[in-house]
Design a protein around this motif. Structure first.
Motif, short mmCIF file in Angstrom:
data_model
loop_
_atom_site.label_atom_id
_atom_site.label_comp_id
_atom_site.label_asym_id
_atom_site.label_seq_id
_atom_site.Cartn_x
_atom_site.Cartn_y
_atom_site.Cartn_z
N UNK A 24 0.66 -1.08 -0.26
CA UNK A 24 -0.08 0.03 0.60
C UNK A 24 0.86 1.09 -0.31
N UNK A 25 0.24 2.58 -0.66
CA UNK A 25 1.10 3.69 -0.32
C UNK A 25 -0.11 4.48 0.06
N UNK A 26 0.63 5.36 -0.31
CA UNK A 26 -0.28 7.43 -0.23
C UNK A 26 -0.80 7.39 1.29
N UNK A 27 -0.74 6.52 2.12
CA UNK A 27 -2.04 6.72 3.24
C UNK A 27 -1.28 7.33 4.69
N UNK A 28 -2.50 7.90 5.39
CA UNK A 28 -2.42 8.29 5.90
C UNK A 28 -1.85 7.77 7.27
N UNK A 29 -0.63 8.85 7.79
CA UNK A 29 0.12 8.48 8.51
C UNK A 29 -0.14 8.19 10.30
N UNK A 30 -1.52 8.99 9.54
CA UNK A 30 -1.97 8.76 11.54
C UNK A 30 -2.39 7.94 11.22
N UNK A 31 -2.81 6.10 10.41
CA UNK A 31 -2.52 5.49 10.91
C UNK A 31 -1.36 4.38 12.06
N UNK A 32 -0.31 5.27 12.47
CA UNK A 32 0.10 4.36 12.64
C UNK A 32 1.40 5.85 13.60
N UNK A 33 0.34 6.69 13.91
CA UNK A 33 0.80 8.05 14.69
C UNK A 33 2.19 8.73 14.35
N UNK A 34 2.19 8.59 13.07
CA UNK A 34 2.73 9.83 12.44
C UNK A 34 2.41 11.10 11.27
N UNK A 35 3.42 11.83 11.19
CA UNK A 35 2.52 12.68 9.96
C UNK A 35 3.34 12.60 8.87
N UNK A 36 2.46 13.00 7.97
CA UNK A 36 2.62 12.16 6.39
C UNK A 36 2.25 11.18 6.18
N UNK B 166 2.59 0.60 3.43
CA UNK B 166 2.61 -0.78 4.06
C UNK B 166 2.80 -1.65 2.96
N UNK B 167 3.33 -2.86 3.89
CA UNK B 167 3.48 -4.36 3.20
C UNK B 167 3.84 -4.81 4.21
N UNK B 168 2.43 -5.87 3.67
CA UNK B 168 1.84 -7.05 4.11
C UNK B 168 1.69 -8.52 3.46
N UNK B 169 1.90 -9.71 4.22
CA UNK B 169 1.18 -10.90 3.56
C UNK B 169 0.19 -11.57 4.35
N UNK B 170 -0.55 -12.20 3.47
CA UNK B 170 -1.64 -12.60 3.58
C UNK B 170 -2.35 -13.51 2.86
N UNK B 171 -2.60 -15.28 3.68
CA UNK B 171 -3.03 -16.25 2.55
C UNK B 171 -4.47 -15.97 2.45
N UNK B 172 -4.92 -16.46 1.86
CA UNK B 172 -6.51 -16.46 1.75
C UNK B 172 -7.04 -18.39 0.79
N UNK C 22 5.72 -1.44 7.22
CA UNK C 22 5.30 -0.20 7.08
C UNK C 22 6.60 0.59 6.73
N UNK C 23 6.55 2.19 6.07
CA UNK C 23 7.17 2.98 5.51
C UNK C 23 6.66 4.62 5.38
#
Length: 96
Positions: free
Chosen positions: A10-22, A26-32, A87-88
């Motif tokens: 994911x990219x360009x998400x609000x930093x408030x998701x992880x209590x950051x500015x800007x 993120x990267x995640x691995x999910x199995x379905x 997160x990055x």
């Protein structure tokens, strides 16, 4: 049905998701479990949207926020589902 491992970025998400500015990414691995890669992508995205860590608290999703599936691979059995994401910070645009 088969199991699929999905590497999601994911990219360009609000930093408030992880209590950051800007903006953050993120990267995640999910199995379905799914019949096809397309179904696996839809299921993984639907599950991701339900995860509390991605709750925008009623705020609208930024227009530039995107989710990409970098890889969808059929696997023999599901991997352990690790909670969270890596997160990055997004690079700030350079000003002339």
């Amino acid at each position: 049905m088969a199991w699929f491992k999905c590497l999601i970025e994911g990219e360009n998400f609000p930093g408030t998701l992880i209590q950051q500015d800007g903006l953050v990414g993120f990267f995640v691995i999910r199995c379905v479990e799914a019949e096809t890669e397309e179904e696996a992508e839809a299921k993984a995205l639907a599950a991701l949207k339900q995860e509390p860590m991605f709750d925008l608290g009623g705020a609208a999703k930024p227009k530039d926020a995107r989710v990409y599936f970098n890889e969808i691979v059929e696997i023999d059995e599901p991997l352990a589902q690790l909670p969270g994401a890596t997160w990055f910070e997004m690079e700030k645009p350079k000003t002339p």
